[in-house]
Design a protein around this motif. Structure first.
Motif, PDB file in Angstrom:
ATOM      1  N   HIS A  84       0.829  -1.214   0.000  1.00 32.36           N
ATOM      2  CA  HIS A  84       0.000   0.000   0.000  1.00 32.36           C
ATOM      3  C   HIS A  84       0.863   1.263   0.000  1.00 32.36           C
ATOM      4  N   ALA A  85       1.900   1.280   0.849  1.00 39.81           N
ATOM      5  CA  ALA A  85       2.791   2.444   0.927  1.00 39.81           C
ATOM      6  C   ALA A  85       3.512   2.656  -0.393  1.00 39.81           C
ATOM      7  N   PHE A  86       3.917   1.583  -1.042  1.00 39.51           N
ATOM      8  CA  PHE A  86       4.570   1.678  -2.344  1.00 39.51           C
ATOM      9  C   PHE A  86       3.603   2.253  -3.374  1.00 39.51           C
ATOM     10  N   ASN A  87       2.396   1.707  -3.424  1.00 40.58           N
ATOM     11  CA  ASN A  87       1.405   2.166  -4.405  1.00 40.58           C
ATOM     12  C   ASN A  87       1.002   3.617  -4.196  1.00 40.58           C
ATOM     13  N   ASN A  88       0.953   4.060  -2.959  1.00 41.78           N
ATOM     14  CA  ASN A  88       0.595   5.455  -2.662  1.00 41.78           C
ATOM     15  C   ASN A  88       1.796   6.387  -2.718  1.00 41.78           C
ATOM     16  N   GLN A  89       2.956   5.833  -3.006  1.00 41.35           N
ATOM     17  CA  GLN A  89       4.206   6.585  -3.052  1.00 41.35           C
ATOM     18  C   GLN A  89       4.400   7.426  -1.791  1.00 41.35           C
ATOM     19  N   ASP A  90       4.100   6.797  -0.664  1.00 40.30           N
ATOM     20  CA  ASP A  90       4.257   7.436   0.647  1.00 40.30           C
ATOM     21  C   ASP A  90       5.596   6.981   1.224  1.00 40.30           C
ATOM     22  N   ILE A  91       6.621   7.785   1.032  1.00 39.69           N
ATOM     23  CA  ILE A  91       7.977   7.395   1.407  1.00 39.69           C
ATOM     24  C   ILE A  91       8.109   7.122   2.901  1.00 39.69           C
ATOM     25  N   ASP A  92       7.447   7.930   3.733  1.00 40.62           N
ATOM     26  CA  ASP A  92       7.566   7.721   5.178  1.00 40.62           C
ATOM     27  C   ASP A  92       6.874   6.426   5.607  1.00 40.62           C
ATOM     28  N   GLU A  93       5.694   6.158   5.072  1.00 40.74           N
ATOM     29  CA  GLU A  93       4.998   4.910   5.396  1.00 40.74           C
ATOM     30  C   GLU A  93       5.801   3.715   4.882  1.00 40.74           C
ATOM     31  N   TYR A  94       6.338   3.848   3.663  1.00 40.87           N
ATOM     32  CA  TYR A  94       7.141   2.775   3.080  1.00 40.87           C
ATOM     33  C   TYR A  94       8.363   2.484   3.962  1.00 40.87           C
ATOM     34  N   MET A  95       9.099   3.519   4.331  1.00 40.70           N
ATOM     35  CA  MET A  95      10.287   3.332   5.166  1.00 40.70           C
ATOM     36  C   MET A  95       9.909   2.764   6.537  1.00 40.70           C
ATOM     37  N   GLY A  96       8.716   3.079   7.012  1.00 44.10           N
ATOM     38  CA  GLY A  96       8.239   2.547   8.283  1.00 44.10           C
ATOM     39  C   GLY A  96       7.960   1.054   8.247  1.00 44.10           C
ATOM     40  N   THR A  97       7.822   0.481   7.068  1.00 44.45           N
ATOM     41  CA  THR A  97       7.591  -0.966   6.953  1.00 44.45           C
ATOM     42  C   THR A  97       8.901  -1.748   6.975  1.00 44.45           C
ATOM     43  N   LEU A  98      10.038  -1.046   6.872  1.00 47.57           N
ATOM     44  CA  LEU A  98      11.335  -1.705   6.771  1.00 47.57           C
ATOM     45  C   LEU A  98      11.976  -1.902   8.139  1.00 47.57           C
ATOM     46  N   SER A  99      12.739  -2.973   8.248  1.00 44.93           N
ATOM     47  CA  SER A  99      13.465  -3.297   9.470  1.00 44.93           C
ATOM     48  C   SER A  99      14.508  -2.227   9.769  1.00 44.93           C
ATOM     49  N   GLU A 100      14.781  -2.033  11.060  1.00 46.92           N
ATOM     50  CA  GLU A 100      15.828  -1.101  11.455  1.00 46.92           C
ATOM     51  C   GLU A 100      17.214  -1.658  11.138  1.00 46.92           C
TER      52      GLU A 100
END
Length: 190
Positions: A84-100
């Motif tokens: 969803h974050a990728f499709n909405n091009q929401d960089i902050d949401e996308y980065m929030g899905t990634l491991s630290e």
């Protein structure tokens, strides 16, 4: 000078002799020929089945039987948020899905790359056959398989492309959340 010329001729002869040695080509890279296999196989494109749990090149996709219902829901929800974050091009949401502490990418490089992609393209990903294929409660790791269709339209030219492939997204549990730790993708060849 004469010594260098003789040495060069000797090396040339050795290389020529090694190249002309006739062997059964079907055994190249096998255990018996002493030759290292290529880094990336023609089918698996470098996907290590020990890391991913199965070969991405085909076959039956079976759901892991040991996934608790609550964890299954959380893992699939995390995968859906990632798409969803990728499709909405929401960089902050996308980065929030990634491991630290991701295993297959660097967070700063990923941010720079994805910002560049979002700037240049209109994108949409459709995930089908979403299946948790491996689950390890002890290590807090889950592997999610999906067939992906990615549609891309370059903003500057209007050029449209579509790519299909198979992806395994490896999630790790960080606190109460499941985060993307690594991604293995193999594009379908048409």
């Amino acid at each position: 000078m004469k010594k260098i010329l003789v040495l060069a001729m000797l090396i040339f002869m050795l290389v020529l002799g090694a190249c002309s040695k006739k062997e059964d080509a079907t055994n190249q890279g096998s255990v018996n020929d002493g030759e290292a296999p290529s880094e990336f196989g023609s089918i698996d494109h470098g996907v290590d089945e020990n890391k991913v749990g199965f070969n991405l090149s085909g076959g039956t996709i079976e759901e892991a039987a040991n996934v608790p219902a609550e964890e299954k829901e959380l893992i699939i929800q995390s995968f859906d948020t990632y798409i969803h974050a990728f499709n909405n091009q929401d960089i902050d949401e996308y980065m929030g899905t990634l491991s630290e502490k991701p295993k297959s990418f660097d967070l700063d490089e990923e941010r720079a790359y994805i910002e560049s992609v979002f700037e240049q393209y209109e994108l949409s990903r459709e995930a089908k056959d979403i299946t948790i294929v491996k689950f390890d409660e002890e290590t807090g790791e889950a592997q999610v398989f999906a067939n992906l269709v990615t549609n891309m339209k370059q903003k500057s030219t209007g050029l449209e492309t579509s790519r299909e492939g198979r992806q395994v997204t490896v999630f790790t549990k960080e606190g109460a959340d499941w985060k993307v730790n690594s991604v293995y993708y193999m594009e379908e060849q048409k």
